[in-house]
Design a protein around this motif. Structure first.
Motif, PDB file in Angstrom:
ATOM      1  N   LEU A 268       0.911  -1.289  -0.120  1.00 33.77           N
ATOM      2  CA  LEU A 268      -0.001   0.006   0.038  1.00 33.77           C
ATOM      3  C   LEU A 268       0.839   1.336  -0.016  1.00 33.77           C
ATOM      4  CD1 LEU A 268      -2.883   1.130   0.215  1.00 33.77           C
ATOM      5  CD2 LEU A 268      -2.522   1.210   2.859  1.00 33.77           C
ATOM      6  N   LEU A 269       2.063   1.273   0.737  1.00 34.79           N
ATOM      7  CA  LEU A 269       2.784   2.510   0.901  1.00 34.79           C
ATOM      8  C   LEU A 269       3.413   2.749  -0.590  1.00 34.79           C
ATOM      9  CD1 LEU A 269       4.472   2.175   4.442  1.00 34.79           C
ATOM     10  CD2 LEU A 269       2.471   3.469   3.620  1.00 34.79           C
ATOM     11  N   THR A 270       3.878   1.500  -1.095  1.00 38.46           N
ATOM     12  CA  THR A 270       4.590   1.751  -2.495  1.00 38.46           C
ATOM     13  C   THR A 270       3.534   2.397  -3.468  1.00 38.46           C
ATOM     14  OG1 THR A 270       5.938  -0.246  -2.142  1.00 38.46           O
ATOM     15  CG2 THR A 270       5.480   0.198  -4.151  1.00 38.46           C
ATOM     16  N   ARG A 271       2.355   1.845  -3.529  1.00 38.33           N
ATOM     17  CA  ARG A 271       1.476   2.470  -4.459  1.00 38.33           C
ATOM     18  C   ARG A 271       1.014   3.775  -3.721  1.00 38.33           C
ATOM     19  NH1 ARG A 271      -2.213  -1.042  -7.251  1.00 38.33           N
ATOM     20  NH2 ARG A 271      -1.388  -3.052  -7.210  1.00 38.33           N
ATOM     21  N   LEU A 272       1.152   4.157  -2.701  1.00 34.67           N
ATOM     22  CA  LEU A 272       0.963   5.679  -2.183  1.00 34.67           C
ATOM     23  C   LEU A 272       2.051   6.472  -2.750  1.00 34.67           C
ATOM     24  CD1 LEU A 272      -0.625   7.486  -0.387  1.00 34.67           C
ATOM     25  CD2 LEU A 272       0.843   7.005   1.396  1.00 34.67           C
ATOM     26  N   LYS A 273       3.207   5.977  -2.863  1.00 31.69           N
ATOM     27  CA  LYS A 273       4.447   6.869  -3.394  1.00 31.69           C
ATOM     28  C   LYS A 273       4.687   6.803  -5.033  1.00 31.69           C
ATOM     29  CE  LYS A 273       7.029   4.700  -0.364  1.00 31.69           C
ATOM     30  NZ  LYS A 273       8.097   4.349   0.629  1.00 31.69           N
ATOM     31  N   SER A 274       3.606   6.063  -5.407  1.00 34.88           N
ATOM     32  CA  SER A 274       3.878   5.747  -7.088  1.00 34.88           C
ATOM     33  C   SER A 274       3.332   7.046  -7.901  1.00 34.88           C
ATOM     34  CB  SER A 274       2.959   4.759  -7.618  1.00 34.88           C
ATOM     35  OG  SER A 274       1.493   4.810  -7.112  1.00 34.88           O
ATOM     36  N   GLN A 275       3.998   6.966  -9.329  1.00 28.69           N
ATOM     37  CA  GLN A 275       3.467   8.086  -9.959  1.00 28.69           C
ATOM     38  C   GLN A 275       1.807   7.989 -10.374  1.00 28.69           C
ATOM     39  OE1 GLN A 275       5.094  10.534 -11.105  1.00 28.69           O
ATOM     40  NE2 GLN A 275       3.110  11.372 -12.127  1.00 28.69           N
ATOM     41  N   PRO A 276       1.305   6.856 -10.459  1.00 27.73           N
ATOM     42  CA  PRO A 276       0.003   6.820 -10.651  1.00 27.73           C
ATOM     43  C   PRO A 276      -0.900   7.543  -9.556  1.00 27.73           C
ATOM     44  CG  PRO A 276       0.808   5.003 -11.354  1.00 27.73           C
ATOM     45  CD  PRO A 276       1.894   5.613 -10.810  1.00 27.73           C
ATOM     46  N   CYS A 277      -0.432   7.393  -8.183  1.00 22.70           N
ATOM     47  CA  CYS A 277      -0.935   7.968  -7.178  1.00 22.70           C
ATOM     48  C   CYS A 277      -0.896   9.734  -7.132  1.00 22.70           C
ATOM     49  CB  CYS A 277      -0.719   7.518  -5.788  1.00 22.70           C
ATOM     50  SG  CYS A 277      -1.367   8.121  -4.431  1.00 22.70           S
ATOM     51  N   GLN A 278       0.292  10.069  -7.540  1.00 26.32           N
ATOM     52  CA  GLN A 278       0.468  11.477  -7.830  1.00 26.32           C
ATOM     53  C   GLN A 278      -0.356  11.845  -8.900  1.00 26.32           C
ATOM     54  OE1 GLN A 278       2.856  13.625  -5.839  1.00 26.32           O
ATOM     55  NE2 GLN A 278       1.185  14.868  -6.745  1.00 26.32           N
ATOM     56  N   ALA A 279      -0.340  11.216  -9.742  1.00 28.99           N
ATOM     57  CA  ALA A 279      -1.501  11.705 -10.946  1.00 28.99           C
ATOM     58  C   ALA A 279      -2.869  11.928 -10.463  1.00 28.99           C
ATOM     59  CB  ALA A 279      -1.254  10.821 -12.192  1.00 28.99           C
ATOM     60  N   MET A 280      -3.068  10.998  -9.747  1.00 32.87           N
ATOM     61  CA  MET A 280      -4.560  10.895  -9.194  1.00 32.87           C
ATOM     62  C   MET A 280      -4.750  12.217  -8.190  1.00 32.87           C
ATOM     63  SD  MET A 280      -7.831  10.005  -9.038  1.00 32.87           S
ATOM     64  CE  MET A 280      -7.288   8.711 -10.340  1.00 32.87           C
ATOM     65  N   ALA A 281      -3.757  12.132  -7.265  1.00 34.51           N
ATOM     66  CA  ALA A 281      -3.721  13.351  -6.578  1.00 34.51           C
ATOM     67  C   ALA A 281      -3.607  14.854  -7.129  1.00 34.51           C
ATOM     68  CB  ALA A 281      -2.489  13.291  -5.449  1.00 34.51           C
ATOM     69  N   ASP A 282      -3.071  14.892  -8.244  1.00 33.48           N
ATOM     70  CA  ASP A 282      -3.162  16.039  -9.122  1.00 33.48           C
ATOM     71  C   ASP A 282      -4.529  16.218  -9.782  1.00 33.48           C
ATOM     72  OD1 ASP A 282      -0.649  16.486  -8.469  1.00 33.48           O
ATOM     73  OD2 ASP A 282       0.158  15.680 -10.351  1.00 33.48           O
ATOM     74  N   LEU A 283      -5.215  15.273  -9.919  1.00 30.63           N
ATOM     75  CA  LEU A 283      -6.632  15.297 -10.521  1.00 30.63           C
ATOM     76  C   LEU A 283      -7.450  15.783  -9.711  1.00 30.63           C
ATOM     77  CD1 LEU A 283      -8.213  14.569 -13.061  1.00 30.63           C
ATOM     78  CD2 LEU A 283      -8.487  12.594 -12.297  1.00 30.63           C
ATOM     79  N   PHE A 284      -7.495  15.464  -8.382  1.00 27.90           N
ATOM     80  CA  PHE A 284      -8.453  15.420  -7.329  1.00 27.90           C
ATOM     81  C   PHE A 284      -8.052  17.098  -6.773  1.00 27.90           C
ATOM     82  CE2 PHE A 284      -9.108  11.176  -6.122  1.00 27.90           C
ATOM     83  CZ  PHE A 284     -10.663  11.109  -6.262  1.00 27.90           C
ATOM     84  N   THR A 285      -6.762  17.415  -6.839  1.00 33.25           N
ATOM     85  CA  THR A 285      -6.208  18.740  -6.484  1.00 33.25           C
ATOM     86  C   THR A 285      -6.522  18.531  -4.775  1.00 33.25           C
ATOM     87  OG1 THR A 285      -8.502  19.807  -6.176  1.00 33.25           O
ATOM     88  CG2 THR A 285      -7.068  19.816  -8.339  1.00 33.25           C
ATOM     89  N   ASP A 290       4.514  14.892  -0.301  1.00 36.81           N
ATOM     90  CA  ASP A 290       5.836  15.069   0.200  1.00 36.81           C
ATOM     91  C   ASP A 290       5.875  13.905   1.386  1.00 36.81           C
ATOM     92  OD1 ASP A 290       6.449  16.557  -1.990  1.00 36.81           O
ATOM     93  OD2 ASP A 290       6.832  18.424  -0.884  1.00 36.81           O
ATOM     94  N   GLY A 291       6.818  13.078   1.811  1.00 41.75           N
ATOM     95  CA  GLY A 291       6.912  12.613   2.957  1.00 41.75           C
ATOM     96  C   GLY A 291       5.931  11.309   3.012  1.00 41.75           C
ATOM     97  N   ALA A 292       5.272  10.772   2.033  1.00 42.07           N
ATOM     98  CA  ALA A 292       4.270   9.836   2.047  1.00 42.07           C
ATOM     99  C   ALA A 292       5.154   8.633   2.502  1.00 42.07           C
ATOM    100  CB  ALA A 292       3.582   9.590   0.564  1.00 42.07           C
ATOM    101  N   GLY A 293       4.614   7.771   3.294  1.00 46.27           N
ATOM    102  CA  GLY A 293       5.117   6.486   3.776  1.00 46.27           C
ATOM    103  C   GLY A 293       6.195   6.641   4.789  1.00 46.27           C
ATOM    104  N   GLU A 294       6.438   7.677   5.384  1.00 43.70           N
ATOM    105  CA  GLU A 294       7.480   8.087   6.095  1.00 43.70           C
ATOM    106  C   GLU A 294       6.957   8.121   7.794  1.00 43.70           C
ATOM    107  OE1 GLU A 294       9.071  11.720   6.031  1.00 43.70           O
ATOM    108  OE2 GLU A 294      10.206  11.537   4.060  1.00 43.70           O
ATOM    109  N   LEU A 295       7.826   7.194   8.447  1.00 44.21           N
ATOM    110  CA  LEU A 295       7.368   6.880   9.962  1.00 44.21           C
ATOM    111  C   LEU A 295       7.457   8.324  10.728  1.00 44.21           C
ATOM    112  CD1 LEU A 295       6.925   5.064  12.516  1.00 44.21           C
ATOM    113  CD2 LEU A 295       9.502   5.043  12.746  1.00 44.21           C
ATOM    114  N   VAL A 296       6.177   8.848  11.398  1.00 39.31           N
ATOM    115  CA  VAL A 296       6.246  10.208  11.958  1.00 39.31           C
ATOM    116  C   VAL A 296       6.188   9.918  13.379  1.00 39.31           C
ATOM    117  CG1 VAL A 296       5.428  11.505  10.056  1.00 39.31           C
ATOM    118  CG2 VAL A 296       3.880  10.229  11.542  1.00 39.31           C
ATOM    119  N   TRP A 297       5.865   8.818  13.828  1.00 44.08           N
ATOM    120  CA  TRP A 297       5.888   8.559  15.340  1.00 44.08           C
ATOM    121  C   TRP A 297       5.913   7.170  15.678  1.00 44.08           C
ATOM    122  CZ3 TRP A 297       2.103   6.251  18.359  1.00 44.08           C
ATOM    123  CH2 TRP A 297       2.436   6.335  19.869  1.00 44.08           C
ATOM    124  N   GLY A 298       6.660   6.974  16.663  1.00 45.14           N
ATOM    125  CA  GLY A 298       6.443   5.488  17.474  1.00 45.14           C
ATOM    126  C   GLY A 298       7.745   4.792  17.059  1.00 45.14           C
TER     127      GLY A 298
END
Length: 300
Positions: A268-285, A290-298
Motif C-alpha cells: 500500500l505504501l509503495t502504491r501511495l508513493k507511485s506516479q499513478p497515485c501522484q497523478a490521481m492526487a493532481d486530478l483531485f487537487t 511529500d513524505g508519504a510513507g514516512e514514519l512520523v511517530w512510534g
C-alpha cells in the motif's frame, strides 16, 4: 475432561496455556491485546480466538492476507485502496471503511481493524496532536504513525454561492444551510475550532443535516439539500462543488508495528508513493504527497 479441551479458559488456564504469569494476562486484558470476555465478574478466554491471536502475533501472521482500514475518510486513499483490491483479487481481503477518526481508533484498539486513518487539527500541530490522541488508548505503545499525505481542509460550498463568498464568516448567516459531521470525526473537530475562532457557537448555525461521511455531506450539497459542509478540496473537486480553503492537515495512518511490516501494508505504501497515485492526487487537487510513507511517530 482436560481444561485445555474446553472452549473457554480462565485466567489461570490461559496463563498456563501461554506459559505466562497471571499478572501478565491481566495486563494484556487491560491493554485489549488478548481476546477475552467478562462473565459474572470473571475473565474468560475463548480458546479458538486465543489461538488465532497467537498466530496473528507472529511475523506474517494468520491474517497476513488481510488489510482492513478504517478511521478518517479521504477520496485519494479510497481510490488507492479500490485499485489495490482490484489488482489483488481474491488473493487477499483489502478494504477501507471510513468511520471517523475516533471510532476508527476504537476499532484499532479492539483489534477489529488493521489500520486507522487520522486527521486531528492543523498540519503545523499534527506532530503534537496525533501522538496525544493515540496516547489515550491503552495499546498506543504498540502503534506507529505513518504519514500518508497532507491535504487542504476547508468548507465545501454549493456552486450557487461560489465566487460570491471568499471567507467563512458570511456563511454563518442563518440563511445558509449547514451539514455537520458526527462527533469524533476530524471534520467536526475542524469545524468546531473554526467556529471558536470566529466566536460562533455550533447551535447558532442553521444545521439541516448531520452526515456520517464526507461523501454524504457533499452529496447533500450537490442535491441542493444544504449549502455548506466542512470538508476537503478533493471532495469539492470530485463533486463539482465550490471550496473555501482554511489550511492544511496531515492525514496519518495509525497501526500496530506488526502490521507495519506486513507485505500488504508495505505494498500500500509503495502504491501511495507511485506516479499513478501522484497523478490521481493532481486530478483531485489539494494534496501534498511529500513524505508519504514516512514514519512520523512510534520509533521506540
Amino acid at each position: 475432561m482436560s481444561p485445555h479441551s474446553d472452549a473457554f479458559m480462565s485466567v489461570k488456564q490461559v496463563a498456563e496455556y501461554l506459559h505466562l504469569n497471571e499478572k501478565k494476562i491481566y495486563a494484556l486484558v487491560n491493554e485489549g491485546g488478548i481476546p477475552a470476555t467478562k462473565v459474572t465478574g470473571k475473565w474468560m478466554f475463548p480458546r479458538e480466538l486465543v489461538n488465532r491471536w497467537m498466530l496473528d502475533s507472529t511475523h506474517g501472521g494468520l491474517l497476513s492476507d488481510r488489510l482492513v482500514i478504517s478511521g478518517g475518510e479521504d477520496p485519494l486513499l479510497y481510490h488507492l485502496v479500490q485499485e489495490f483490491a482490484r489488482a489483488t483479487g481474491a488473493h487477499a481481503l483489502i478494504s477501507y471503511t471510513p468511520t471517523s477518526t475516533r471510532l476508527g481508533l476504537d476499532l484499532l484498539q479492539s483489534n477489529r481493524v488493521d489500520t486507522c486513518g487520522i486527521h486531528w487539527g492543523p498540519d503545523t500541530e499534527s506532530h503534537i496532536r496525533h501522538p496525544a490522541l493515540l496516547s489515550q488508548y491503552p495499546q498506543h505503545r504498540q502503534w506507529v504513525l505513518i504519514r500518508a499525505f497532507k491535504r487542504e481542509q476547508g468548507l465545501v460550498i454549493t456552486p450557487a454561492i461560489t465566487g460570491r463568498v471568499k471567507e467563512p464568516q458570511p456563511l454563518f448567516d442563518p440563511r445558509y444551510r449547514w451539514v455537520l459531521r458526527q462527533t469524533g470525526s476530524g471534520a467536526q473537530r475542524f469545524l468546531l475550532e473554526l467556529l471558536s475562532h470566529y466566536g460562533i457557537d455550533k447551535d447558532q448555525l442553521n444545521c439541516c443535516i448531520t452526515a456520517l461521511s464526507e461523501r454524504e455531506a457533499a452529496a447533500a450539497i450537490a442535491m441542493q439539500r444544504a449549502d455548506i459542509a466542512p470538508g476537503t478540496r478533493a471532495t469539492a473537486t470530485a463533486y463539482g462543488l465550490g471550496f473555501i480553503p482554511c489550511g492544511w492537515v496531515s492525514f496519518d495512518l495509525a497501526l500496530p508495528r506488526a502490521i507495519w511490516f506486513r507485505k500488504l501494508f508495505q505494498e500500500l505504501l509503495t502504491r501511495l508513493k507511485s506516479q499513478p497515485c501522484q497523478a490521481m492526487a493532481d486530478l483531485f487537487t489539494g494534496y501534498n504527497l511529500d513524505g508519504a510513507g514516512e514514519l512520523v511517530w512510534g520509533d521506540e
